[in-house]
Design a protein around this motif. Structure first.
Motif, PDB file in Angstrom:
ATOM      1  N   ALA A   1       0.838  -1.072  -0.168  1.00 20.83           N
ATOM      2  CA  ALA A   1       0.044   0.014  -0.177  1.00 20.83           C
ATOM      3  C   ALA A   1       0.894   1.202   0.095  1.00 20.83           C
ATOM      4  N   LEU A   2       1.953   1.123   0.873  1.00 26.65           N
ATOM      5  CA  LEU A   2       3.004   2.455   0.979  1.00 26.65           C
ATOM      6  C   LEU A   2       3.628   2.651  -0.431  1.00 26.65           C
ATOM      7  N   ALA A   3       3.835   1.411  -1.039  1.00 21.05           N
ATOM      8  CA  ALA A   3       4.593   1.541  -2.413  1.00 21.05           C
ATOM      9  C   ALA A   3       3.538   2.149  -3.502  1.00 21.05           C
ATOM     10  N   GLY A   4       2.541   1.752  -3.392  1.00 23.20           N
ATOM     11  CA  GLY A   4       1.683   2.274  -4.518  1.00 23.20           C
ATOM     12  C   GLY A   4       1.504   3.776  -4.114  1.00 23.20           C
ATOM     13  N   LEU A   5       1.274   4.164  -3.193  1.00 24.94           N
ATOM     14  CA  LEU A   5       1.102   5.686  -2.854  1.00 24.94           C
ATOM     15  C   LEU A   5       2.277   6.403  -3.141  1.00 24.94           C
ATOM     16  N   SER A   6       3.233   6.014  -2.740  1.00 27.14           N
ATOM     17  CA  SER A   6       4.616   6.624  -2.912  1.00 27.14           C
ATOM     18  C   SER A   6       5.057   6.959  -4.605  1.00 27.14           C
ATOM     19  N   VAL A   7       4.926   5.610  -5.225  1.00 26.83           N
ATOM     20  CA  VAL A   7       5.194   5.682  -6.711  1.00 26.83           C
ATOM     21  C   VAL A   7       4.529   6.708  -7.494  1.00 26.83           C
ATOM     22  N   MET A   8       3.204   6.693  -7.056  1.00 23.92           N
ATOM     23  CA  MET A   8       2.198   7.930  -7.558  1.00 23.92           C
ATOM     24  C   MET A   8       2.581   9.093  -7.208  1.00 23.92           C
ATOM     25  N   HIS A   9       3.071   9.276  -6.001  1.00 22.98           N
ATOM     26  CA  HIS A   9       3.306  10.606  -5.580  1.00 22.98           C
ATOM     27  C   HIS A   9       4.727  11.356  -6.326  1.00 22.98           C
ATOM     28  N   GLY A  10       5.626  10.179  -6.611  1.00 26.25           N
ATOM     29  CA  GLY A  10       6.999  10.692  -7.139  1.00 26.25           C
ATOM     30  C   GLY A  10       6.906  10.559  -8.466  1.00 26.25           C
ATOM     31  N   LEU A  11       6.225   9.933  -9.249  1.00 24.12           N
ATOM     32  CA  LEU A  11       6.403   9.812 -10.597  1.00 24.12           C
ATOM     33  C   LEU A  11       5.284  10.281 -11.478  1.00 24.12           C
TER      34      LEU A  11
END
Length: 465
Positions: free
Chosen positions: A166-176
C-alpha cells in the motif's frame, strides 16, 4: 538524447544577473542549499520560508544585486504557481470528493471482497495506486493506512506484508505520476510534455510498484514483525451518507483525467498534424486543466450526488478541499523561485561547463542531484523542484520522450531513502507502531528500492525510445 556533449546541450540564453565565476557559483549553491537544509531540519522552519531565505542567500552569495535576486525569486514563484497551482487545486478537490463521498471506501471494499490471502498484498498495491492517482501522499496515507490496519487486524494478516504494498503504491504515484505537485513542477521546469510524461510515468510505475511493493514485502515481513497498534485502528465512521457511489463509476471518475491526457499524447503521436481538427480538439480536451476540471465536474455527480450530497454539501466539500493545499502551493511556488534564481545566476551554464566532458547519462546526473537534495532536506517535493531547476538546461535539445524521462529520473531520485528528516517517515512509524530501526528496515528500504528501480526503468526506456 541521453549523453552530455557540448554539441547537444545549449545553455540558457538569458544573461546571468551576476558575473561570478564557477567557484563562487558553486559555493553559493552549496551555501543556499545548506541554509535550506539547516532551517528545515534544525530550526524546523516551514519549507516555504526556508526556500525563500535560501534563495536570497543564494543570490547574495553569488554576488547578484539583491533587487535582481528578489525579482528572480518572485518571477519564478509566480510562473510556477501559474503553471501548476490550478492543477494542484483541482486534484485536491477531486481527492476530497473521492474521500467524503465514500468512493474511496467503495474501491477498497470491492477489491478486498474479491481478494484472498495470497492476493491480498497485490490487492493493497492496486488500491493504493488507484487512490493515489488523485490524492496527495499525506492524504492517501491518512485515508488508506487505517484500512490496512483494519484488514491486518480482522484478517490476521502480517501488517508489513500488506502495508508495504500500500505504501509503495502511494509513494510511486506521488513521485512519478502527475498531477502530483513534484512531477508537475518538474514538467513545468524542463518544459516536458505532460501527456507523454504521464504515459511513461505509468509505464515506469507499474514494475516499480510490483518490485518495491508485494515482492519486497515478502522479505520485509521476515525482518520486521509488528501487530497493528490498537490505538491506531479506527472504527468505520458513521457518515451521514444516504448511499455510496458505485465501484465502476468511482474508478471511471478517478481515471477520467488520465484517459484524457493519455488520449492527447496518443493523438499527437498518431496524427502529428497541428492543423488537424481531431488533434486540435484533443489538445483542448486532453490539456491538464480541462482534463482535471472535467473530472471534478463529473465527480460532483458520480461521487457527490451519487452519495446524496446536496448542492450546499458539494460546495462545502470543495471549500474544505482547498484549505490544506495552501502550504503545498507556497512550497511549490518557493521551490520555483529557488529554481529561477539558480538559472538566473548562471548555475545551468556552470553545470554544462563542468559536465560536458563527463561520460555520464544526463538522466543519471539528474537522479543523483535529486538524491542528494532528498537526503539533505527530507522533502521529495523540494528535491524534485530544486533538481529540476539545476538540470533544466540539459533538456534544451532533448527529444520529447527523453525530456519526459528526465522528469521521471528526477522524481525517482526524490524518493531515495526517506529517513528521520522526512515527515512521512514519522507518519508511517506511528501508524504502524514501529521503532525507528524497524521503520528504516521497512519504509526507508522500500523508498530506496522505488528510487533505484524507477531509475533502472527510466534508463532502459531511454535505450529503446
Amino acid at each position: 538524447m541521453t549523453r552530455l556533449s557540448v554539441e547537444m546541450l545549449a545553455a540558457d540564453t538569458v544573461d546571468p544577473i551576476t558575473s561570478a565565476g564557477h567557484a563562487q557559483l558553486g559555493i553559493a549553491v552549496l551555501l543556499g542549499i545548506a541554509v535550506i537544509v539547516l532551517l528545515i531540519t534544525t530550526f524546523k522552519l516551514h519549507a516555504f520560508l526556508s526556500l525563500t531565505i535560501g534563495s536570497l542567500v543564494l543570490g547574495a552569495a553569488a554576488g547578484a544585486p539583491l533587487d535582481k535576486a528578489i525579482a528572480s525569486f518572485t518571477a519564478g514563484l509566480g510562473t510556477t504557481v501559474a503553471g501548476v497551482g490550478v492543477l494542484i487545486a483541482l486534484g485536491s478537490i477531486l481527492g476530497r470528493l473521492l474521500a467524503d463521498s465514500g468512493g474511496a471506501d467503495e474501491i477498497v471494499d470491492t477489491i478486498l471482497a474479491k481478494a484472498s490471502g495470497r492476493t491480498m498484498p497485490w490487492a493493497m498495491a492496486l488500491i493504493a495506486a488507484l487512490i493515489g492517482l488523485p490524492l496527495f501522499f499525506e492524504v492517501g496515507i491518512v485515508l488508506l493506512i487505517p484500512v490496512v490496519l483494519m484488514v491486518a487486524k480482522r484478517g490476521n494478516y502480517s501488517l508489513i506484508r500488506i502495508g508495504i504494498p500500500a505504501l509503495a503504491g502511494l509513494s510511486v504515484m506521488h513521485g512519478l505520476v502527475p498531477p502530483h505537485p513534484g512531477p508537475l513542477a518538474a514538467i513545468d521546469a524542463v518544459h516536458a510534455n505532460l501527456g507523454v510524461t504521464l504515459a511513461l510515468g505509468v509505464l515506469v510505475a507499474l514494475p516499480t510498484v510490483v518490485i518495491a511493493g508485494p515482492l519486497f514485502a515478502r522479505y520485509a515481513a521476515r525482518w520486521v514483525d509488528v501487530t497493528p497498534p490498537e490505538r491506531m485502528i479506527p472504527q468505520r465512521p458513521s457518515e451521514d451518507l444516504e448511499r455510496r457511489p458505485g465501484f465502476a463509476a468511482t474508478v471511471a471518475t478517478v481515471l477520467l483525467p488520465v484517459v484524457l491526457m493519455l488520449g492527447k499524447a496518443l493523438t499527437d503521436i498518431v496524427v502529428d498534424d497541428p492543423e488537424n481538427g481531431v488533434q486540435r480538439a484533443m489538445d483542448v480536451i486532453g490539456s491538464p486543466l480541462i482534463a482535471l476540471l472535467a473530472a471534478v465536474i463529473v465527480g460532483m455527480f458520480t461521487l457527490g450526488r451519487a452519495a446524496g450530497f446536496t448542492r450546499d454539501r458539494i460546495t462545502s466539500t470543495v471549500e474544505i478541499s482547498l484549505a490544506p493545499i495552501a502550504g503545498i502551493l507556497l512550497i511549490v511556488g518557493a521551490g520555483g523561485g529557488f529554481k529561477q534564481t539558480l538559472i538566473d545566476i548562471g548555475v545551468g551554464q556552470m553545470i554544462l561547463d563542468f559536465s560536458k566532458d563527463w561520460n555520464i547519462s544526463a538522466l543519471l546526473l539528474a537522479w543523483l542531484i535529486a538524491v542528494a537534495i532528498r537526503l539533505a532536506t527530507g522533502s521529495a517535493t523540494v528535491a524534485t523542484i530544486s533538481a529540476a531547476g539545476l538540470v533544466a538546461p540539459l533538456a534544451a535539445d532533448m527529444s520529447t520522450t527523453h525530456t519526459a524521462l528526465l522528469v521521471l529520473a528526477i522524481g525517482a531520485g526524490s524518493l531515495f531513502f526517506s529517513h528521520v528528516n522526512d515527515a512521512g517517515f514519522w507518519l508511517v512509524k506511528e501508524y504502524f507502531g514501529m521503532s525507528v530501526g524497524q521503520t528504516v528496515r521497512t519504509w526507508s528500504v522500500m523508498e530506496t528500492l522505488i528510487s533505484v528501480t524507477g531509475l533502472g526503468c527510466v534508463l532502459l526506456l531511454s535505450l529503446v525510445l
